[in-house]
Design a protein around this motif. Structure first.
Motif, PDB file in Angstrom:
ATOM      1  N   ASP A 276      -7.297 -28.814 -24.203  1.00 12.38           N
ATOM      2  CA  ASP A 276      -7.920 -29.337 -22.987  1.00 12.38           C
ATOM      3  C   ASP A 276      -7.745 -30.851 -22.854  1.00 12.38           C
ATOM      4  O   ASP A 276      -7.721 -31.379 -21.744  1.00 12.38           O
ATOM      5  N   TYR A 278      -9.924 -33.062 -23.275  1.00 10.06           N
ATOM      6  CA  TYR A 278     -11.018 -33.445 -22.381  1.00 10.06           C
ATOM      7  C   TYR A 278     -12.268 -33.892 -23.122  1.00 10.06           C
ATOM      8  O   TYR A 278     -12.767 -34.988 -22.891  1.00 10.06           O
ATOM      9  N   ALA A 282     -17.185 -29.638 -24.910  1.00  8.96           N
ATOM     10  CA  ALA A 282     -17.215 -28.988 -23.593  1.00  8.96           C
ATOM     11  C   ALA A 282     -15.797 -28.635 -23.137  1.00  8.96           C
ATOM     12  O   ALA A 282     -14.852 -29.388 -23.377  1.00  8.96           O
ATOM     13  N   ASP A 284     -12.681 -28.080 -20.430  1.00 11.75           N
ATOM     14  CA  ASP A 284     -12.236 -28.747 -19.213  1.00 11.75           C
ATOM     15  C   ASP A 284     -12.843 -28.028 -18.004  1.00 11.75           C
ATOM     16  O   ASP A 284     -12.715 -26.806 -17.878  1.00 11.75           O
ATOM     17  N   PRO A 285     -13.522 -28.750 -17.119  1.00  9.89           N
ATOM     18  CA  PRO A 285     -14.193 -28.095 -15.981  1.00  9.89           C
ATOM     19  C   PRO A 285     -13.254 -27.301 -15.088  1.00  9.89           C
ATOM     20  O   PRO A 285     -13.677 -26.330 -14.450  1.00  9.89           O
ATOM     21  N   GLU A 286     -11.989 -27.689 -15.040  1.00 12.33           N
ATOM     22  CA  GLU A 286     -11.011 -26.984 -14.211  1.00 12.33           C
ATOM     23  C   GLU A 286     -10.346 -25.842 -14.965  1.00 12.33           C
ATOM     24  O   GLU A 286      -9.535 -25.111 -14.380  1.00 12.33           O
ATOM     25  N   MET A 320     -21.539 -23.170 -19.141  1.00 10.42           N
ATOM     26  CA  MET A 320     -20.296 -23.683 -18.577  1.00 10.42           C
ATOM     27  C   MET A 320     -19.107 -22.771 -18.862  1.00 10.42           C
ATOM     28  O   MET A 320     -18.317 -22.438 -17.987  1.00 10.42           O
ATOM     29  N   THR A 323     -18.131 -19.291 -16.822  1.00  9.69           N
ATOM     30  CA  THR A 323     -17.671 -19.478 -15.445  1.00  9.69           C
ATOM     31  C   THR A 323     -16.287 -20.103 -15.407  1.00  9.69           C
ATOM     32  O   THR A 323     -15.422 -19.691 -14.621  1.00  9.69           O
ATOM     33  N   ILE A 324     -16.073 -21.096 -16.268  1.00 12.34           N
ATOM     34  CA  ILE A 324     -14.761 -21.754 -16.302  1.00 12.34           C
ATOM     35  C   ILE A 324     -13.667 -20.769 -16.692  1.00 12.34           C
ATOM     36  O   ILE A 324     -12.578 -20.751 -16.090  1.00 12.34           O
TER      37      ILE A 324
END
Length: 424
Positions: A276, A278, A282, A284-286, A320, A323-324
């Motif tokens: 990621d 990132y 956590a 990567d949100p995308e 998180m 959903t990601i």
């Protein structure tokens, strides 16, 4: 100066043996039966006093006995993570009809072991720190270092079975199990070995590791209802449930497997890896890393997204991550994402950390073999954005010709494996 070019013919690689030591079954058959019946392995922690802990639940191994797999004296000189690895390994070799005691010397040079762990010998580490504090450095066990270090699991497997082929440990957090499998796949494809024992193991249900994950707010605190605490995709999910155990697979070149008449479960068609880049914990949100890994696995397998029937998702039950990953599935598969039968087997096993990828790879392979997709349990109200077919509540019978197994870890590590039905 002259140079030579080596021409490499990529060999096909198949799965011929499975071994599982998990919270829902101490053998592969019991593990599979636990999965398809929707059994939860979660309960109150019994391994330490949880009075001051925020999270008091885990998926512990129940009634594990190392003696069928190793000498009692040997077991006392090993941390639990190594004991679990040796137990799963013995099962996998037996399942593959590969008696390592009868190997010729030349065969031992061509069989190796790659086994990983996320945390390693944390139980011993805690014990020896207490010894240091109370009695001083002279009382530290001479077995402390060799029992604790993460590479001891594959090292002990090699010693136990006399395997002199490629051997190392993998540590990539929750992607560890998949990375052990993918490392072996590449070695076998290029002819560096004829067979490899691979997998992941974890034994981190202790006050330090559980307390650390809880401090990160990564764990569920549904302490009054542990069996339903791991609830991927549910709008009320609040974190993962830690687990312990091990998964092992015997991988062989197709040529080697056919020569010895080995049982073949499935073929490893492809692998994809990414990071990621990132955040240390956590995703990567995308979902860019997850997308890269899945696309790379499909490309390596030489197949289109529409050929996939089933995905064992990483799905840890964190707010998180679930959903990601679901959104990443839609990016990779497009409309076909809604035709996939998906599973979040951590809803039953909990999160085995470094062993998760290997145990879930076994689940994906057995889904292909039996034509049954394991369920996702405990999910009562799907979160917004989680609108795919997660096989909620009950296992589903359907042909599974190709299955992916996702494993994503702290540090941004992503590894996806593609398994396919074996055909001549």
């Amino acid at each position: 100066m002259t140079t030579t070019t080596r021409s490499i013919t990529m060999q096909r690689v198949v799965v011929t043996g499975l071994g599982a030591v998990t919270p829902i079954g101490l053998t592969t058959d019991d593990f599979w039966n636990g999965l398809i019946s929707g059994t939860s392995g979660a309960g109150p922690i019994t391994k330490f006093d949880t009075e001051e802990h925020k999270s008091k639940i885990a998926c512990e191994l129940k009634d594990f006995d190392p003696e069928p797999y190793m000498d009692p004296k040997q077991a006392r000189r090993q941390d639990l993570f190594s004991q679990y690895a040796l137990a799963a390994t013995a099962q996998a070799f037996d399942d593959a009809k590969l008696d390592t005691s009868e190997l010729e010397e030349s065969q031992r040079d061509r069989i190796g072991a790659i086994f990983g762990t996320g945390v390693g010998g944390s139980n011993l580490f805690i014990d020896q720190v207490r010894t240091l504090d109370e009695y001083g450095p002279r009382r530290i066990s001479p077995f402390f270092v060799p029992m604790m270090i993460t590479n001891m699991a594959p090292g002990l497997i090699a010693m136990e079975h006399g395997l002199r082929g490629p051997n190392h440990a993998v540590v990539s957090a929750c992607a560890t199990g998949n990375d052990a499998i993918s490392d072996a796949l590449l070695l076998l494809r290029q002819g560096h070995a004829d067979a490899m024992l691979v997998g992941g193991t974890e034994a981190s249900i202790n006050e330090l590791c559980v307390g650390g994950f809880a401090s990160m707010r990564a764990l569920s605190t549904r302490n009054d209802d542990p069996e339903s605490a791991s609830r991927p995709f549910d709008e009320d999910r609040d974190g993962f449930v830690p687990a312990e155990g091990a998964g092992a697979l015997v991988l062989e070149t197709l040529e080697h497997a056919l020569e010895r008449g080995a049982p073949i479960y499935a073929e490893i068609a492809g692998v994809g890896k990414s990071n990621d880049a990132y955040h240390y914990a956590a995703p990567d949100p995308e979902g860019r890393g997850a997308v890269l890994a899945m696309r790379a696995a499909l490309n390596d397998a030489g197949t289109e997204p529409e050929a996939v029937d089933h995905v064992n998702m990483h799905a840890t039950s964190t707010p998180m991550g679930d959903t990601i990953e679901s959104n990443a599935m839609k990016t990779v598969f497009g409309d076909h994402a809604y035709n996939l039968s998906l599973s979040a087997t951590k809803s039953m096993t909990g999160h085995l950390l470094g062993a998760a990828g290997a145990v879930e790879a076994i689940a994906a392979v057995l889904a292909i073999k039996h034509g049954i997709v394991p369920p996702t349990i405990n999910t009562e109200n799907l979160d917004e954005g989680c609108d795919l077919d997660y096989t909620l509540g009950e296992a589903k019978e359907r042909p599974v010709r190709m299955a992916l197994n996702n494993a994503f870890g702290f540090g941004g590590h992503n590894t996806t494996l593609a398994f396919s039905e074996y055909t001549d």
